[in-house]
Scaffold this active site. Sequence first.
Site, PDB file in Angstrom:
ATOM      1  N   THR A 153      -2.631  -1.655  -2.501  1.00 31.92           N
ATOM      2  CA  THR A 153      -1.680  -1.578  -1.374  1.00 31.92           C
ATOM      3  C   THR A 153      -2.473  -1.138  -0.138  1.00 31.92           C
ATOM      4  O   THR A 153      -3.043  -1.980   0.546  1.00 31.92           O
ATOM      5  CB  THR A 153      -0.507  -0.618  -1.676  1.00 31.92           C
ATOM      6  OG1 THR A 153      -1.019   0.645  -2.092  1.00 31.92           O
ATOM      7  CG2 THR A 153       0.403  -1.192  -2.739  1.00 31.92           C
ATOM      8  N   LYS A 179      -5.267   1.661  -8.732  1.00 35.91           N
ATOM      9  CA  LYS A 179      -5.036   1.585  -7.291  1.00 35.91           C
ATOM     10  C   LYS A 179      -4.388   2.889  -6.837  1.00 35.91           C
ATOM     11  O   LYS A 179      -3.704   3.564  -7.602  1.00 35.91           O
ATOM     12  CB  LYS A 179      -4.170   0.381  -6.934  1.00 35.91           C
ATOM     13  CG  LYS A 179      -2.817   0.253  -7.572  1.00 35.91           C
ATOM     14  CD  LYS A 179      -1.697   1.060  -6.956  1.00 35.91           C
ATOM     15  CE  LYS A 179      -1.577   0.814  -5.474  1.00 35.91           C
ATOM     16  NZ  LYS A 179      -0.492   1.678  -4.907  1.00 35.91           N
ATOM     17  N   THR A 190      -0.152   9.851  -8.409  1.00 35.30           N
ATOM     18  CA  THR A 190       0.555   8.641  -8.001  1.00 35.30           C
ATOM     19  C   THR A 190      -0.395   7.479  -7.955  1.00 35.30           C
ATOM     20  O   THR A 190      -1.304   7.439  -7.147  1.00 35.30           O
ATOM     21  CB  THR A 190       1.177   8.831  -6.639  1.00 35.30           C
ATOM     22  OG1 THR A 190       1.806  10.082  -6.642  1.00 35.30           O
ATOM     23  CG2 THR A 190       2.177   7.758  -6.371  1.00 35.30           C
ATOM     24  N   GLU A 276      -5.492   7.434   1.470  1.00 34.96           N
ATOM     25  CA  GLU A 276      -5.129   6.844   2.756  1.00 34.96           C
ATOM     26  C   GLU A 276      -5.828   7.555   3.907  1.00 34.96           C
ATOM     27  O   GLU A 276      -5.669   8.751   4.108  1.00 34.96           O
ATOM     28  CB  GLU A 276      -3.607   6.866   2.921  1.00 34.96           C
ATOM     29  CG  GLU A 276      -2.954   5.826   2.024  1.00 34.96           C
ATOM     30  CD  GLU A 276      -1.438   5.808   2.096  1.00 34.96           C
ATOM     31  OE1 GLU A 276      -0.865   4.787   1.709  1.00 34.96           O
ATOM     32  OE2 GLU A 276      -0.853   6.796   2.546  1.00 34.96           O
ATOM     33  N   ASN A 402       0.854   5.954   7.577  1.00 32.58           N
ATOM     34  CA  ASN A 402       2.144   6.340   7.015  1.00 32.58           C
ATOM     35  C   ASN A 402       3.272   6.452   8.025  1.00 32.58           C
ATOM     36  O   ASN A 402       4.436   6.536   7.651  1.00 32.58           O
ATOM     37  CB  ASN A 402       2.006   7.640   6.230  1.00 32.58           C
ATOM     38  CG  ASN A 402       1.294   7.370   4.929  1.00 32.58           C
ATOM     39  OD1 ASN A 402       1.768   6.574   4.138  1.00 32.58           O
ATOM     40  ND2 ASN A 402       0.140   7.980   4.761  1.00 32.58           N
TER      41      ASN A 402
END
Lengths: 407, 407
Positions: A153, A179, A190, A276, A402
């Site tokens: 993602t 991932k 997660t 991220e 985000n």
Amino acid sequence: MKQIEGGITAAKGFQAAGVEAAVKYQNRKDMALIYSEVSCAAAGTFTTNVVKAAPVIWDKKIVEESPFAQAVVVNSGIANACTGKQGMDCCQAEAKCAGEALGIPAHSVLVASTGVIGMQIPLDRITKGIEKLAAAKAEGLEAGLDAAKAIMTTDTVPKQIAVEVELGGRTVTIGGMCKGSGMIHPNMCTMLGFLTTDAAISKEMLRKALRADVADSFNMISVDGDTSTNDTLLILANGLAGNVEITAEGEDFERFCEALHFVTVYLARKMAGDGEGATALFETKVMGAASKEDARTLAKSVICSSLTKAAIFGHDANWGRILCALGYSGAQFDPENVDLYFQSESGKIHIYGNGTACDYSEEEATKILSGPEVTVLVDMHMGEAEATAWGCDLSYDYVKINADYRS
Amino acid sequence: MKQIEGGITAAKGFQAAGVEAAVKYQNRKDMALIYSEVSCAAAGTFTTNVVKAAPVIWDKKIVEESPFAQAVVVNSGIANACTGKQGMDCCQAEAKCAGEALGIPAHSVLVASTGVIGMQIPLDRITKGIEKLAAAKAEGLEAGLDAAKAIMTTDTVPKQIAVEVELGGRTVTIGGMCKGSGMIHPNMCTMLGFLTTDAAISKEMLRKALRADVADSFNMISVDGDTSTNDTLLILANGLAGNVEITAEGEDFERFCEALHFVTVYLARKMAGDGEGATALFETKVMGAASKEDARTLAKSVICSSLTKAAIFGHDANWGRILCALGYSGAQFDPENVDLYFQSESGKIHIYGNGTACDYSEEEATKILSGPEVTVLVDMHMGEAEATAWGCDLSYDYVKINADYRS
């Protein structure tokens, strides 16, 4: 044990594919297939979030109740979480479609999704995608890499690894892909992670190995403290290596667990380092803790601290924030009796001891903190327990990604 | 009860000052004094962090063991945390110096510090600062505001409030000031807060009122999940309002607590809304929870979620992250039975119910999420318990401020 090229297709009898199905993303691979030529023992660990995505509910049932599994279908873009009955129906339709396309029973198909929560998966696209996957499935490195790319993602790189280990004179292979890279937090961290092995191992022992493993691998990473609705780690073992089946603890089981841990820690570190917006992997090793549980709690508290993560991003030796994060972790200790060190490929320095700052060079500290992998070493001087946790720094890009992820 | 102008100098007999002492910051006020003309009952709540700053250790001893207190000396810039014996000696020297300058016993002087951890306070500057404070101390609005400005670190505005309440025919005033705005997290939220009142109330009842209050005020806010080493909330009550002393529960105590709560919630909201880099106050109200503890846990989990905070910054109705945060909070519930709403001054919309997304307008949602105060309403439909938590959005500026805070 040695590391070899490849990922989920490294073990004998495993095929894979990654295709463009336009589930949500356009013009990129967004569906993956893992397929074993023969049926497999399967085990999984899943999110502890009360809000569980439909595929998590589906897979839990399969790995707990079904005698075997043979394929995994994954899509990125839409998480199929908070989607009610329609979401569960979608899982069933996916499994049915994949079963028909692959010539295997629907209840041997595992499914996984990652992406936006709350959106329904367009069933027509996913079934077309499954047909493409079934047609494209192949052995070899390229097919495995295609799959690793399709499940991404906000990840910036695909993440895979494979190792070989000798068990009773037979070469056993374990491969995996995973991932991230947001909603990453222990329990189950997660993520989606998929492991394949040609080891012959009973379902019970496979489950035992996986459960024991995650406590010190995937459950020790965090990107942002948000435990996702979709966390899934699956392992399929098809037995084609021909080793004597592992059905109890013993030397073979230990060697298998050791190889498994090498794979999971490698993938967990890759996931944390590719969090991220991350510019660095941020590792915290706690030594000398009173208990294993304390060591884990302390290490995780440091890598989860937003202030510490921002300081790492700024290459700022603001060690007070680390001591602060140890202090609010919940573990008891005497702050006067803790030693802190910073370490990276550039060197190692003693930062804090005897209750105050050490006489270190800020310049040297900044240099160490500018490495791609920064480690904080903490010695609690209370016992023998150790634990390591992995996170990443907190950057502008985390916010950017985000603040506008859905669009 | 009514809100009036001012802060810590609103109650009778309280004086204040804020001066430039160059403890670390240059060319700005960085030391504050609160002084009561007569001695006060004092109570405090402090950080639960195992790593406690020297002033926290000092103040805990004073409020627990000393019969009264009369002054508070505060500095910003350096936290006096992780400073060992030298840090404790500094507190003692501060109290001694202030006692002499003000003509009161050293053990009636409370001290507080906020700023960088691990650095020693330059004692010569702080004692010169105390002398300036003692000379500058005054009644009135201006002196109170000077003090509120001097305690700021990364705060963008001073935060103060005062209210009047009638107790047995006498007007009692409660005033307060506080500062954030990083390392802000429940238990004790990371902050310095100072409350003054001319109410006559026993030390025991004052402590009782404060302890009960923080559970639903300051302990319900979070900016970044980091519980500081320095959290301190102090209240001084000097009795000059002339009301019949509150020594037990009853109507007067209730009214006092109600006024106190108005003050603390006002300050807590201000602190959350002025969190580092914040562009909006982010409030979460949980209704219909099974227990008060669950309600608090659920509300805090939402306002602490980095992903949700980033979505609020982006004015993005990414409600799945909210449901996800409720789900990993630790409280048990049925996701199919939860209703979610977004609310701000622009309106209110139903976002999620019956296990899936409601049919809402994204445009309207974006408008609501663009307000300066955004509220998420959550109805758990399980019981009668309610709780509200306050946080802020996560912006680029949070990262900017914290990647380079020390320099």
